[in-house]
Scaffold this active site. Structure first.
Site, PDB file in Angstrom:
ATOM      1  N   ALA A  65       0.863  -1.185   0.000  1.00  0.00           N
ATOM      2  CA  ALA A  65       0.000   0.000   0.000  1.00  0.00           C
ATOM      3  C   ALA A  65       0.898   1.233   0.000  1.00  0.00           C
ATOM      4  O   ALA A  65       2.034   1.190   0.487  1.00  0.00           O
ATOM      5  CB  ALA A  65      -0.880  -0.021   1.242  1.00  0.00           C
ATOM      6  N   GLY A 108       0.632  -5.037   0.751  1.00  0.00           N
ATOM      7  CA  GLY A 108      -0.553  -5.097  -0.117  1.00  0.00           C
ATOM      8  C   GLY A 108      -0.259  -5.785  -1.446  1.00  0.00           C
ATOM      9  O   GLY A 108      -1.146  -6.362  -2.062  1.00  0.00           O
ATOM     10  N   GLU A 111      -0.747  -9.307  -0.722  1.00  0.00           N
ATOM     11  CA  GLU A 111      -2.192  -9.542  -0.561  1.00  0.00           C
ATOM     12  C   GLU A 111      -2.898  -9.545  -1.917  1.00  0.00           C
ATOM     13  O   GLU A 111      -3.797 -10.348  -2.155  1.00  0.00           O
ATOM     14  CB  GLU A 111      -2.775  -8.484   0.383  1.00  0.00           C
ATOM     15  N   GLU A 131       4.498  -5.250   7.130  1.00  0.00           N
ATOM     16  CA  GLU A 131       3.764  -4.214   7.865  1.00  0.00           C
ATOM     17  C   GLU A 131       4.229  -4.070   9.307  1.00  0.00           C
ATOM     18  O   GLU A 131       4.213  -2.980   9.879  1.00  0.00           O
ATOM     19  CB  GLU A 131       2.250  -4.512   7.852  1.00  0.00           C
TER      20      GLU A 131
HETATM   21  N1  CAA Z   1       4.646   3.199  -0.515  1.00  0.00           N
HETATM   22  C1  CAA Z   1       5.107   4.370  -1.029  1.00  0.00           C
HETATM   23  N2  CAA Z   1       6.316   4.488  -1.654  1.00  0.00           N
HETATM   24  C2  CAA Z   1       7.061   3.376  -1.769  1.00  0.00           C
HETATM   25  C3  CAA Z   1       6.653   2.134  -1.258  1.00  0.00           C
HETATM   26  C4  CAA Z   1       5.378   2.062  -0.611  1.00  0.00           C
HETATM   27  N3  CAA Z   1       4.872   0.918  -0.124  1.00  0.00           N
HETATM   28  N4  CAA Z   1       7.618   1.223  -1.509  1.00  0.00           N
HETATM   29  C5  CAA Z   1       8.602   1.881  -2.166  1.00  0.00           C
HETATM   30  N5  CAA Z   1       8.265   3.178  -2.327  1.00  0.00           N
HETATM   31  C6  CAA Z   1       9.060   4.235  -2.998  1.00  0.00           C
HETATM   32  C7  CAA Z   1      10.249   4.703  -2.157  1.00  0.00           C
HETATM   33  O1  CAA Z   1       9.839   5.636  -1.203  1.00  0.00           O
HETATM   34  C8  CAA Z   1      11.133   5.282  -3.234  1.00  0.00           C
HETATM   35  O2  CAA Z   1      10.624   6.551  -3.591  1.00  0.00           O
HETATM   36  P1  CAA Z   1      11.655   7.782  -3.863  1.00  0.00           P
HETATM   37  O3  CAA Z   1      12.474   7.331  -5.040  1.00  0.00           O
HETATM   38  O4  CAA Z   1      10.753   8.917  -4.152  1.00  0.00           O
HETATM   39  O5  CAA Z   1      12.467   7.910  -2.621  1.00  0.00           O
HETATM   40  C9  CAA Z   1      10.905   4.364  -4.437  1.00  0.00           C
HETATM   41  O6  CAA Z   1       9.650   3.700  -4.167  1.00  0.00           O
HETATM   42  C10 CAA Z   1      11.967   3.311  -4.595  1.00  0.00           C
HETATM   43  O7  CAA Z   1      12.098   2.630  -3.357  1.00  0.00           O
HETATM   44  P2  CAA Z   1      13.500   2.457  -2.578  1.00  0.00           P
HETATM   45  O8  CAA Z   1      14.422   3.592  -2.910  1.00  0.00           O
HETATM   46  O9  CAA Z   1      13.196   2.242  -1.132  1.00  0.00           O
HETATM   47  O10 CAA Z   1      14.039   1.131  -3.286  1.00  0.00           O
HETATM   48  P3  CAA Z   1      14.956  -0.001  -2.636  1.00  0.00           P
HETATM   49  O11 CAA Z   1      15.257  -0.934  -3.752  1.00  0.00           O
HETATM   50  O12 CAA Z   1      16.053   0.578  -1.854  1.00  0.00           O
HETATM   51  O13 CAA Z   1      13.988  -0.748  -1.568  1.00  0.00           O
HETATM   52  C11 CAA Z   1      11.923  -1.809  -0.854  1.00  0.00           C
HETATM   53  C12 CAA Z   1      12.837  -1.406  -2.035  1.00  0.00           C
HETATM   54  C13 CAA Z   1      12.646  -2.826   0.044  1.00  0.00           C
HETATM   55  C14 CAA Z   1      10.676  -2.434  -1.449  1.00  0.00           C
HETATM   56  C15 CAA Z   1      11.585  -0.555  -0.006  1.00  0.00           C
HETATM   57  O14 CAA Z   1      11.131   0.467  -0.890  1.00  0.00           O
HETATM   58  C16 CAA Z   1      10.505  -0.780   1.003  1.00  0.00           C
HETATM   59  O15 CAA Z   1      10.770  -1.325   2.054  1.00  0.00           O
HETATM   60  N6  CAA Z   1       9.244  -0.368   0.696  1.00  0.00           N
HETATM   61  C17 CAA Z   1       8.137  -0.457   1.607  1.00  0.00           C
HETATM   62  C18 CAA Z   1       7.590  -1.867   1.682  1.00  0.00           C
HETATM   63  C19 CAA Z   1       6.457  -1.952   2.700  1.00  0.00           C
HETATM   64  O16 CAA Z   1       6.634  -1.684   3.858  1.00  0.00           O
HETATM   65  N7  CAA Z   1       5.260  -2.356   2.228  1.00  0.00           N
HETATM   66  C20 CAA Z   1       4.084  -2.477   3.070  1.00  0.00           C
HETATM   67  C21 CAA Z   1       3.240  -1.245   2.997  1.00  0.00           C
HETATM   68  S1  CAA Z   1       1.880  -1.245   4.155  1.00  0.00           S
HETATM   69  C22 CAA Z   1       0.706  -2.242   3.470  1.00  0.00           C
HETATM   70  O17 CAA Z   1       0.866  -2.770   2.384  1.00  0.00           O
HETATM   71  C23 CAA Z   1      -0.561  -2.431   4.280  1.00  0.00           C
HETATM   72  C24 CAA Z   1      -1.571  -3.378   3.745  1.00  0.00           C
HETATM   73  O18 CAA Z   1      -1.863  -4.381   4.321  1.00  0.00           O
HETATM   74  C25 CAA Z   1      -2.288  -3.098   2.472  1.00  0.00           C
END
Ligand code: CAA
Length: 257
Positions: A65, A108, A111, A131
């Site tokens: 998400a 998400g 999911e 999460e």
């Molecule tokens: N939401 C918003 N932006 C996101 C994102 C997310 N879930 N995942 C990645 N991005 C964005 C980053 O902020 C970054 O943006 P900028 O270039 O503007 O800084 C861009 O995507 C590229 O990401 P990274 O620079 O972080 O890339 P990386 O290769 O170093 O790492 C990653 C990749 C491990 C996936 C890391 O981005 C990450 O940990 N993302 C979040 C994953 C996460 O926590 N997901 C769960 C979300 S909550 C949820 O999903 C609830 C539910 O039940 C529905």
């Protein structure tokens, strides 16, 4: 229909939906989810489409998400937004959905993948529910569908550590159907879709619904459901065509009637 965050096309009876926010790893914001579900419903109603393929890109199916949309929101705002209600409509899609996934399949994204009926993954896929690392928990079925898919112990480990698993491990836990090199996962999904698109469409849909009953109904009720589905399909034109074609030793031409 024009969309901002997804692309949709139809190739030979296969509807293909591509998540399209590559700069932020296909993070699932509200608009993307609304577009996706609207297009799934449109394809479900389109008689020219028999199977749906849902994909992202090589680097990310979806990294979860959109955290930007949640970071500043209050609990009441999230409650009023009811952002997961749209997800419930995915389980009402009657045509099979094949997930073609690669790269990050997180939160998400995982999911959403678990809402697909079959999943072809690339070797570079990593799948997880991170999460917990954000101080929250999955809200779109992660604790339920993951547990049903991989069992209680593995689901507990994944959900409580937030650590992802590799495609190979996901295959071992039967979370995905097939793992292939990254160059091949999309074509492999299309190949599977083509094979299913050539089957009798009504039988495909009744079988999909019946298989899902295995998760939700006691066995006796599910068997009853299956039997009624069988009787129903006996009344279809495609049943006549399928059996006639067998007797005449030719390929059936299914019409979906
Ligand atoms: N939401 C918003 N932006 C996101 C994102 C997310 N879930 N995942 C990645 N991005 C964005 C980053 O902020 C970054 O943006 P900028 O270039 O503007 O800084 C861009 O995507 C590229 O990401 P990274 O620079 O972080 O890339 P990386 O290769 O170093 O790492 C990653 C990749 C491990 C996936 C890391 O981005 C990450 O940990 N993302 C979040 C994953 C996460 O926590 N997901 C769960 C979300 S909550 C949820 O999903 C609830 C539910 O039940 C529905």
């Amino acid at each position: 229909m024009t969309y901002e965050y997804i692309k949709a096309e139809c190739v030979d009876s296969i509807g293909i939906i591509t998540l399209n926010r590559p700069k932020i790893l296909n993070a699932l914001n509200l608009q993307l989810m609304n577009e996706l579900v609207s297009e799934l419903e449109r394809m479900d109603q389109d008689p020219a489409i028999r199977v749906i393929v849902l994909t992202g890109n090589d680097k990310a199916f979806a990294a979860g998400a959109d955290i930007n949309e949640m970071a500043e929101a209050s609990a009441m705002e999230i409650l009023k937004r009811d952002q997961f209600a749209v997800w419930d409509r995915i389980s009402l899609i009657s045509k099979p959905i094949i997930g073609a996934v690669s790269g990050f399949v997180l939160g998400g994204g995982c999911e959403l993948m678990m809402n697909c009926d079959m999943i072809i993954a690339s070797e570079t896929t990593v799948i997880g529910q991170p999460e917990i690392k954000l101080g929250v928990m999955p809200g779109a079925g992660g604790t339920q569908r993951l547990t049903r898919a991989v069992g209680l112990n593995k689901a507990m480990e994944m959900l409580l550590t937030g650590e992802p698993i590799s495609a190979k491990e996901a295959l071992r836990y039967r979370l995905v159907n097939l793992v292939v090199p990254v160059e091949a996962y999309y074509q492999e999904a299309l190949k599977l879709a083509k094979q299913i698109s050539e089957q009798a469409p009504l039988a495909v849909q009744v079988i999909k619904k019946s298989v899902h009953k295995a998760d939700n109904l006691p066995l006796a009720d599910a068997l009853d459901y299956e039997r009624n589905g069988f009787y129903l399909l006996m009344a279809s034109e495609d049943r006549k065509e399928g059996m006639q074609a067998f007797l005449e030793k030719r390929k059936p031409r299914f019409s979906g009637k």
